[in-house]
Structures are given as C-alpha cells and as structure tokens.
Scaffold this motif. Structure first.
Motif, PDB file in Angstrom:
ATOM      1  N   ARG A 213       0.851  -1.188   0.000  1.00 24.61           N
ATOM      2  CA  ARG A 213       0.000   0.000   0.000  1.00 24.61           C
ATOM      3  C   ARG A 213       0.889   1.241   0.000  1.00 24.61           C
ATOM      4  NH1 ARG A 213      -4.930   0.990   2.159  1.00 24.61           N
ATOM      5  NH2 ARG A 213      -5.535  -0.677   0.754  1.00 24.61           N
ATOM      6  N   SER A 215       0.542   5.213   0.497  1.00 28.51           N
ATOM      7  CA  SER A 215      -0.373   6.244   0.992  1.00 28.51           C
ATOM      8  C   SER A 215       0.221   7.623   0.753  1.00 28.51           C
ATOM      9  CB  SER A 215      -0.626   6.054   2.491  1.00 28.51           C
ATOM     10  OG  SER A 215      -1.199   4.784   2.759  1.00 28.51           O
ATOM     11  N   VAL A 231       4.453   0.671   2.073  1.00 36.32           N
ATOM     12  CA  VAL A 231       4.636  -0.411   3.041  1.00 36.32           C
ATOM     13  C   VAL A 231       4.089  -1.725   2.508  1.00 36.32           C
ATOM     14  CG1 VAL A 231       4.625   1.089   5.073  1.00 36.32           C
ATOM     15  CG2 VAL A 231       2.464   0.183   4.213  1.00 36.32           C
ATOM     16  N   VAL A 233       1.935  -4.815   3.362  1.00 40.33           N
ATOM     17  CA  VAL A 233       0.839  -5.072   4.292  1.00 40.33           C
ATOM     18  C   VAL A 233       0.656  -6.581   4.357  1.00 40.33           C
ATOM     19  CG1 VAL A 233      -1.554  -4.560   4.883  1.00 40.33           C
ATOM     20  CG2 VAL A 233      -0.216  -2.889   3.598  1.00 40.33           C
ATOM     21  N   GLU A 264      -3.976  -6.293  13.740  1.00 36.39           N
ATOM     22  CA  GLU A 264      -3.630  -5.512  12.562  1.00 36.39           C
ATOM     23  C   GLU A 264      -2.557  -6.219  11.751  1.00 36.39           C
ATOM     24  OE1 GLU A 264      -2.390  -1.711  13.911  1.00 36.39           O
ATOM     25  OE2 GLU A 264      -4.425  -1.034  14.420  1.00 36.39           O
ATOM     26  N   LEU A 267       3.074  -4.056   9.127  1.00 36.56           N
ATOM     27  CA  LEU A 267       3.533  -3.087   8.135  1.00 36.56           C
ATOM     28  C   LEU A 267       5.060  -3.070   8.108  1.00 36.56           C
ATOM     29  CD1 LEU A 267       1.154  -0.068   8.924  1.00 36.56           C
ATOM     30  CD2 LEU A 267       0.822  -1.871   7.230  1.00 36.56           C
ATOM     31  N   ASP A 325      -3.151   1.649   8.613  1.00 34.34           N
ATOM     32  CA  ASP A 325      -2.008   1.933   7.750  1.00 34.34           C
ATOM     33  C   ASP A 325      -1.894   3.423   7.453  1.00 34.34           C
ATOM     34  OD1 ASP A 325      -4.452   1.228   6.298  1.00 34.34           O
ATOM     35  OD2 ASP A 325      -3.309   1.600   4.475  1.00 34.34           O
ATOM     36  N   TYR A 329       1.082   5.985   8.494  1.00 36.41           N
ATOM     37  CA  TYR A 329       1.732   6.842   7.506  1.00 36.41           C
ATOM     38  C   TYR A 329       1.825   8.287   8.010  1.00 36.41           C
ATOM     39  CZ  TYR A 329       1.820  10.098   3.581  1.00 36.41           C
ATOM     40  OH  TYR A 329       2.099  11.152   2.755  1.00 36.41           O
TER      41      TYR A 329
END
Length: 351
Positions: A213, A215, A231, A233, A264, A267, A325, A329
C-alpha cells in the motif's frame, strides 16, 4: 454558512444510510451489511469529529461534518471564498459519495482531493484498468464477466487468475476461492457475485508477490511522490478477503476489537527491504499525478515480487483515513496524528 470564516466541510456517507437504502432496493440483509461495510471509515472517524473540530479551531478554522443526504443544501449555502470541501467516502452504484466533489464544483467551492471525474473512474476497476494501461502503467490486463457470461475474455495465463467484483471495494465479494486455475471457474464466481451484489467481475491473470500500500497526504501543498508512505501489508495470507476486511473496520471491526480478536496486519517499509521496488512505485505515482490528476490525498495498491517486479492493482481517491495503515503513515511521514494531519492539510489550503 455564507459569510462565515474559513471552514472545513467534511462530507461522509454513513454505513447505516447505505444499508437502509440497499434493503429498500431489495438486497438481502447479509449483502447490504457487506456492501455498506465499504463505508466503515465514516463509522470509524465519527468518534473523532470533536477532536478534528478542536484541531481545526487551533488553526483558525471552523469544522462541519455533513452527512451525504444533507450535502446539497449545505454546499449551496457555503461561502465560496472561505469553504473547503473534503469528501471522506466516495463511491458510485452502491455508494453515492462521488456526488460530493461534483456538487462542490457546481457551487464553485474548493476541494481536497482529485477531480470529481476520478471519483467515478477509480470505482470501476475495468474502465480504470483500461485508462491505466493507456498510460503505459504495469496493470494486469482484465477480462469482464456479467453473471455467467463473458463480456471480455482475459488473456492466457500460466499462473491462473484472480476474480473480484468490478465496482465494489473493501474486499467485498473476494472469497478464499477467488484465485482460480482456469477461466471456466470465473463464470461460476461471476454468477455468485451477480446473485449476491448485482455486480460484474473482473478476471485478471494472477500476479505473485507481496501486497503493498502506498499512501499519500500532501500536508505541504507542494509535496510530491517523495512524500509517499510505501509499506508491505502482510495479513498472513496471499490476499485479503471480505471476511478479513470486515474484521478490521466499521461496526464489525469495533465488535472484533471489543472481543479481543483484533489483529492488525504487519507493516514493513518497502524502502528497507526492496528499495528498487519502492523507487519504481514513486515513479508510477508521479506518472499518475501528472497524467491522471491524482493530488492531495490518495492511495495505491500494488503487488511486488521478490525480483522487484511491480504490478499496479488499483488507486483510491478516498483512502481509508482512519485505517491503521494511513494513521501509521501520518505518524511516520508527517509526525502527526490523523486529526492533526487533516486539520493542518486544510489550514494550508485555506490559508
């Protein structure tokens, strides 16, 4: 709101409003629950609206959270000189948030985010893929199935295929058997998706690699691809399913966390592991910003192979801001919590 001071107007479509509308349109309660879960960020950010208002106030801004059903009346009354519209939840077909930036433009209001045309494009994976391919970006070529009928057949693939709904997000309609070996299996999945959600499915050659991902939030209006947070994921599986997604966000995610079952995904910064792949992703983002018009806030999804081969899967103009995430970020890139990052972004645009 005419004549008031600088104000951030945050437009969002609540899950419940979407759920009720889908029920009225004849969807089953199960399908309506799954579809409306796409709007979980509206549910997840609502408890922080007071904190966001406070962060705006310290920067000399007013703040107003507006539900989508009220947006036409509210935007018509906004002061063009001092209002800034940020659309939190997008969507077409099942969702209606894509109307907000169009209404903002109709009323001559400034906005955070991409041009309103991209709000529709990113929600149609087949059409978006065609545009991305025309920009010479590394997207898997897609076939398209409606019900049990091919509209466009996919290319031959020695690695099998991946099947997902065309206009739904948040992994809705992605099951553990969404990776298939032969194209005939796509027709059965297409029928299942159409029966449940009334959507087409895209059928793409399966691409190996880890999920990535990227961002982006331009707190500094001049920020470019160097401000991307890129990152891996890693959720423990090859790909995230609908069940995985619903366990993380919205009302279902709240219940999962309360029961202590929330976990979660890990990352890992791509720069630390595969810096060449990270640089390729920045070049792709630059191409999207210049050629497609992405700006201010967005996210990109990739698959990255061990040899640094990068596959662009899709882009989002309304990334899940309250998601773990994106919060990570904001902390890593801008050293701010989410609401402070949002307020600072708005203040620099209005100021």
């Amino acid at each position: 709101m005419t004549g008031q001071g600088p104000t951030l107007v945050l437009v969002h479509e609540p899950e419940r409003a979407c759920f009720d509308r889908l029920l009225a349109d004849g969807f089953s309660a199960q399908a309506a629950t799954e579809i409306s879960s796409y709007l979980a960020q509206s549910t997840d950010l609502a408890p922080e609206f007071d904190a966001l208002a406070g962060a705006c106030a310290t920067r000399g801004l007013g703040f107003r959270a507006v539900e989508l059903d009220d947006v036409a009346e509210v935007l018509a009354a906004c002061d063009r000189r001092s209002s800034l519209v940020w659309t939190l939840t997008d969507g077409i077909a099942y969702f209606r948030g894509g109307a907000a930036p169009a209404l903002a433009r109709l009323n001559g209001l400034r906005t955070i985010g991409a041009d309103d045309s991209l709000f529709a494009l990113c929600q149609d994976k087949f059409r978006a893929g065609a545009v991305l391919a025309a920009l010479d970006l590394p997207v898997p070529q897609a076939g398209l199935v409606r019900g049990g009928t091919w509209l466009v057949e996919p290319p031959a693939s020695s690695t099998g295929y991946f099947v997902k709904p065309n206009r739904l997000g948040a992994k809705i309609g992605i099951w553990s058997d969404s990776r298939i070996r032969v194209t005939d299996q796509a027709l059965a999945l297409g029928r299942r998706v159409f029966d449940a959600y009334r959507d087409d499915v895209v059928v793409q050659p399966y691409v190996a690699g880890r999920n990535v991902r990227a961002s982006f939030l331009a707190i500094d209006p001049d920020a470019g691809p160097e401000a991307l947070g890129i990152v891996f994921v890693d959720s423990g599986g090859d790909f995230q399913t609908m069940a995985d997604s619903m366990a993380l966000y919205g009302d279902t995610g709240t219940a999962t966390r309360a029961a202590g079952r929330y976990s979660e995904p890990e990352l890992v910064h791509v720069d630390a592991v595969q810096p060449l792949a990270a640089e390729k992703i920045r070049r792709i983002a630059a191409r999207l910003m210049a050629g497609l018009g992405l700006r201010d806030v967005f996210s990109l999804d990739f698959r990255v192979e061990a040899d640094d081969t990068v596959h662009l899967i899709e882009f989002e103009v309304c990334p899940g801001l309250p998601c773990f995430d994106f919060r990570a970020y904001c902390r890593a890139e801008w050293h701010l919590g989410l609401v402070e990052a949002m307020a600072e972004t708005a203040a620099r645009r209005i100021g």
